[in-house]
Design a protein around this motif. Sequence first.
Motif, short mmCIF file in Angstrom:
data_model
loop_
_atom_site.label_atom_id
_atom_site.label_comp_id
_atom_site.label_asym_id
_atom_site.label_seq_id
_atom_site.Cartn_x
_atom_site.Cartn_y
_atom_site.Cartn_z
N VAL A 195 71.24 32.01 54.83
CA VAL A 195 72.59 31.45 54.80
C VAL A 195 72.61 30.13 55.55
O VAL A 195 72.12 30.00 56.66
N GLY A 196 73.11 29.13 54.86
CA GLY A 196 73.35 27.84 55.50
C GLY A 196 72.13 27.02 55.86
O GLY A 196 72.06 25.86 55.54
N GLY A 197 71.18 27.61 56.51
CA GLY A 197 70.09 26.81 57.07
C GLY A 197 69.11 26.27 56.05
O GLY A 197 69.04 26.74 54.92
N GLN A 198 68.39 25.26 56.47
CA GLN A 198 67.34 24.68 55.64
C GLN A 198 66.02 24.86 56.38
O GLN A 198 65.51 23.94 57.00
N GLN A 199 65.48 26.09 56.31
CA GLN A 199 64.22 26.35 57.02
C GLN A 199 63.14 25.35 56.61
O GLN A 199 62.34 24.91 57.41
N ILE A 200 63.15 24.99 55.33
CA ILE A 200 62.12 24.07 54.84
C ILE A 200 62.20 22.76 55.60
O ILE A 200 61.19 22.13 55.88
N VAL A 201 63.40 22.37 55.96
CA VAL A 201 63.56 21.07 56.59
C VAL A 201 63.25 21.14 58.08
O VAL A 201 62.58 20.27 58.61
N ALA A 203 65.19 12.99 62.22
CA ALA A 203 64.71 14.28 61.71
C ALA A 203 65.65 14.85 60.65
O ALA A 203 66.70 14.30 60.38
N ASN A 204 65.21 15.97 60.10
CA ASN A 204 66.04 16.77 59.20
C ASN A 204 66.51 16.01 57.98
O ASN A 204 67.62 16.19 57.52
N TRP A 205 65.68 15.12 57.44
CA TRP A 205 66.19 14.31 56.35
C TRP A 205 65.62 14.74 55.00
O TRP A 205 64.44 14.65 54.77
N PHE A 206 66.50 15.22 54.14
CA PHE A 206 66.14 15.32 52.73
C PHE A 206 67.18 14.54 51.95
O PHE A 206 68.17 14.09 52.52
N TYR A 207 66.93 14.33 50.66
CA TYR A 207 67.85 13.51 49.88
C TYR A 207 68.61 14.38 48.90
O TYR A 207 68.06 14.77 47.87
N PRO A 208 69.85 14.71 49.19
CA PRO A 208 70.60 15.59 48.28
C PRO A 208 70.72 14.98 46.89
O PRO A 208 70.88 15.69 45.90
N GLU A 209 70.62 13.65 46.80
CA GLU A 209 70.77 13.01 45.50
C GLU A 209 69.48 13.03 44.69
O GLU A 209 69.48 12.71 43.51
N ALA A 210 68.38 13.41 45.33
CA ALA A 210 67.09 13.43 44.63
C ALA A 210 67.05 14.61 43.68
O ALA A 210 67.78 15.59 43.85
N PRO A 211 66.19 14.54 42.67
CA PRO A 211 66.13 15.66 41.71
C PRO A 211 65.57 16.92 42.36
O PRO A 211 64.93 16.87 43.41
N ALA A 212 65.85 18.06 41.71
CA ALA A 212 65.41 19.34 42.24
C ALA A 212 63.89 19.40 42.36
O ALA A 212 63.36 19.98 43.29
N GLN A 213 63.19 18.77 41.42
CA GLN A 213 61.74 18.74 41.50
C GLN A 213 61.36 18.03 42.78
O GLN A 213 61.91 16.98 43.09
#
Lengths: 732, 253, 315
Positions: free
Chosen positions: A393-399, A659-669
């Motif tokens: 829930v909620g968290g982004q363990q991957i990040v 830290a903790n940066w992913f791009y929500p606008e990037a494709p799912a791949q």
Amino acid sequence: MTEKKIIKTTCKSCHGGCGVLVEVTDGVITHIEGNPDSTTNGTMCAKGLSSIQHIDNPYRITHPYKRAGEKGEGKWKQISWEEALDTIAAKIKEASEKYGPWTVATSQGTGRGYNRYTHRFSRSMGSANVISPGYICHSPRIGLYGLITGYGRLYCDYHGWGGVFPKTQISWAKQLEISSADSEMCYWYMKSLDYCKNLIVIDPRATAYTSRATLWLQPRPGTDAALALGMINTIIQEGLWDKEFVENWTYGFEELKKRAEEYPVEKVEEITWVPKEKIIQAARLFAVDTPGCIQIGSSLERQANCGQTLRAIIDLMGICGNIERPGSMVSWVLPETGLIEDVFNEIPLTDEMRSHIYGGDKFKMGAARTCNPDTIIREFNKGEIPIRVWISVGGQQIVHMASTKQVVEGLKKVDFMVQVDQFWGPMAEISDIVLPAAHWLEMDDIYDMHPRFMIEAHNKCVDPPGEAQSDAWIFNEIGRRVSPKYWFKDVETLLDYELRKAPVSWKQFSEKIISGCFGPDQVYYKYKTDYWRKGGGFPTPTGKMELYSTVLENLGYDPLPFFEEPGESPYSTPELAKEYPLVLTTGFRSPFYFLAQYRNIPWLRSFMEYPTMQINPETAKKLGIEDGDFVWIESPRGKIIQKARLFPGIDPRVVAATANWFYPEAPAQGFRGVFISNPNVLTDNNHQDPMYGSPDLTCLLCKVYKCQPEELKDPQYADIFTKEHGGRPWAW
Amino acid sequence: MRWGMVINLVKCTRCHACVAACRIEHFLPLGMNWPRLIAWETDVPGQELTTVPVRCNQCKEAPCVEVCPAEATKKREDGIVYVDNDICVGCRYCVVVCPYQNRTFFSRDKDPGYFPGYQRTRFEKAGRKLFPHVAGTTEKCDFCMERIDAGMAKGLVPGKDREATPACVNTCQARALTFGDLDDPESEISVLIKEKNGFQLHPEYGTEPSVYYIDGKIGNAPSNIAPREAQTAAHMQHLSTMEERARQIFGKK
Amino acid sequence: MSQMATRQWMTTHEWMVKPMHQREWIERRGIMIWIAETFTSLGAGLYLVSLFINSWWGLLIGWLIIMFLKLPIHIAYFGKPWRFYRTMPPFSNAWKTSWFARGILFSVFFGTFGFIQLVFGQPDFVNLIGNSIANPIYYTFGVLAGFSAMGVGIYGGFIMNYVKGIPFWNQGLLPVVIMLAGVADGFGLIMGVGLAGGDASVAWAEAGSRYLLLINILLIVTYLISAGYTSAVAKLSIQELLKGPSAFMFWVGLIFLGLVVPAVISAVSLFSGGEASSVLLIIAIAAHTLGAFALKYCILKVGIYRPLFPRVAAY
């Protein structure tokens, strides 16, 4: 006819707690502002105010989805709640019966009011394998406070309830001014600074307050234990310690003195790069100008020496007598009725549950109630399958976990994963079922985060988009299907149950009370009374504040604090440092992002478009980097791109990455661009704190070099960097 | 009476809440910034990190008022300079002439909505009715004059009562912004300017800005002030109601 | 044009911290200001020169440039073009303080007076009503139109001169430079009128042009030097002109085409004793006109604001 009403609620955009007034006109939120009748006196930050852009946000997850392609392919099929919940329940039961309940893990992001649901849920299924970021944030602090003073909820008393404000404040690796995180409220902190004599900021990089503070210590990341021990040594050598307190109420002062003697300031200067004059001055200020308090930041908990660092800092508080005194560190008095959050640990952990905690045998402090997430990832990479069903829930363990690539590889092997989230992120893309979660403007709940002085209500202002539901509803529904004994017929009954010790129901609470503060009833000098122990004393085995920890001794750890070099540093790995000469620290806070959140909120993204790394202009000049260039940061584990900001407020030998940066606008791949800029691609999960299992996230080695324009055209991320604003017309 | 603001550069933490509050208060189209934060870092000790919140300075001798060919930019008796968007012809002379660059021209192509390519959110749609922005005209901060006017009509005092105070001042968690009357020597801001040597941006332009800045260091509070005295009576009252409410839940200690 | 320029980012680390360019009047739709300003110079200059040598065709072309090129482009640039009447009395009394409003008034006066002058100077019409009636009106309105044309030619300079935040513009010399450059352009254009068989003497125009070119070269050099002394930001503007992004426009457009080429051609004609060939003249006129565009571009483009906090940023 326009119908206008003002709804009082509570913000949860960070850990939250600020009172909010929401103006709803004909069912549409037309205004948000702080509630003057709340603990934060009507103030709000950019994150909370920008919550308005969560409403009608086209990127929200609105319905339950089932994966229709490979993991990370981004192909989804909409399903009904009924199907989603039944599938989840069936999977949990199946895994439970076949492989044991401990193979069902519940994970969460940082505590956002769902702590009590995740833990209750996990325990109700018979599993203690809760995967939480607690081990790198807040829980070492709480645990060690508990160990040394006997009570864990030790907070800075900057509220002035005892009649004085802290005279000396140390802000240690903390930027409380821009985040009301870990249940400290920045509003109160900043107010107390008006009456503060000395503000000492300990931070490897300049912040808003370092340049305005009485003293700024700029240590090398990962050496805080040495700094604290150096300060202890100075205080003892100069005879500045609080003799009355130390003599009567502490245990092991002589041993501590001996240990501290190993850290003369000259040596500490060499280790920490902080000039010894400054160390001495800081020690004197803290010891002489009492009462004082130390704000500890979670960056200290993201180091493999986290346990001993915190031990040293707590001992520093102890020898100065800055415990339980008005204006110092104070343990919060529990209300007579107990905690609302008892729902959290009401179901006891059985020995069987404990015995199956991953990492429990190794990290006796950190993996006692929850598992050590890094251990699970290592198990996966060894070819084991420790977790069969993962409810997140909620968290982004991957990040947030160390070594992103290993985490993704590991998570791909989980049989069945569920993610409850508001937006599509890496964790959603790797899941099998995605459930839509409601925003705090769209839910009824009780705010009782890291319970302390206040209790507040989240009141629903508008309906959630599509079929989204609150965390309470989702956990209750899954819980009802898996272990009906512990769950309730609906959310209102659940909330009533949470408030069972109070003489009000949820309905009454949400309408009448909304925001209540219990702080002014603090009791000070509890150790001098019968509060904890007849005849006075601390609730520890020795009845005193344990500068020398008998509990740690019994667990097989060093009972006295010591300094150990980080896993990678110019001194511990000089060979590696030849190739990777710069010390990298990550995880500093942005005032407009909360951890991995809000990169998809246009108002907030407009403040900082790309992840920014800070580098000293001197270093940058040597490396041929100019302000605003994209640069590669490389460690032995991988490399990432961030934008360089030339920043004189950082040591030339150190760089700091967002830290903790992913791009929500990037494709799912590619899991929404999680490998492009996230510094955890660079971190290592093998070197861990022996007590808590915290890996070295904030102190490692790296090299930095300019990213050539043609490299940015790599199809993996060309859209993000080369298109006008990453092809995000909204991100400006 | 001349409304003014004192911005405490010691307290500002670069959190951008004032910007967000303004965006909500005025339903600002995406990309429109009335207040802004400007930030830089230097290697001068004590100035490693500086943030200066800026907004329209509401100058006493406002160049924008003087140059406006249509007299659309007006100065009120209370010193607030505002743009009448029903008159403005959109020549942008004021945008160019403002030495502080605190004016923005609003053109339709600057307003593709919060999420271009998607429907406007309901908040945006409501905003078009509640606070219309006229495309092709110039906009700027007006010290939330609609709040001030409505509040004063109710007998409230801007700078003291929330309802009559600009939204950014209300939301600032660091309490770095203070609002009040510059003409009143007793007002909080006049005292602050006098005691802490408030300064204006580019006074040499002769524009007489109404926004003052104060600088300095944290700490060195003279002695330990008893917190109960340090709080205002209103705040104490507020705290005790909060305590009472909390006891309904927590019970007595 | 990049979206960055059009959209107001929250660029905390650049916005008014680093010296920042004026954009509204040169980028995107701001190009219209550049073009309109150039036509202002050309039109007003031509009108004034034509008045001096009494060339009806010159007057007409100058008037047409102002009325049908400068004004429409200017008004089209407005965000609300149909509200343009609001800039004039009785709707606005801004002319008391605003050079912009004054400029518009000058244009309106110029349009009216010029029109009357042109009508009463039109040979067929003069023949119809007789010299005795036409001439006094022609000359009276000629004087009025002349003053209005001067206003039109110079007000742009005052507009920019008024901007205190841009040190490169905030120079007393600017209106003079703009005015004289306009007149020099007028001399260039009048040669064209003469060449096309109008009522102007090419030789005379060339002679006038020669002196003005020299004066203008001196003036621009003086301007750059004196502006360079006033502030560090003005120096930045000059650096941009001399070796920065606007160097091409400055050296090739303004210096080479606008000043050197016409000057060389007029020198050639001076030393060859008589008029230069028509081809050379056409080249000179074209170069001159391009130079006029380059001058306005250079001035508008390098308008750089002083940063907001000079204490730290050293500006």
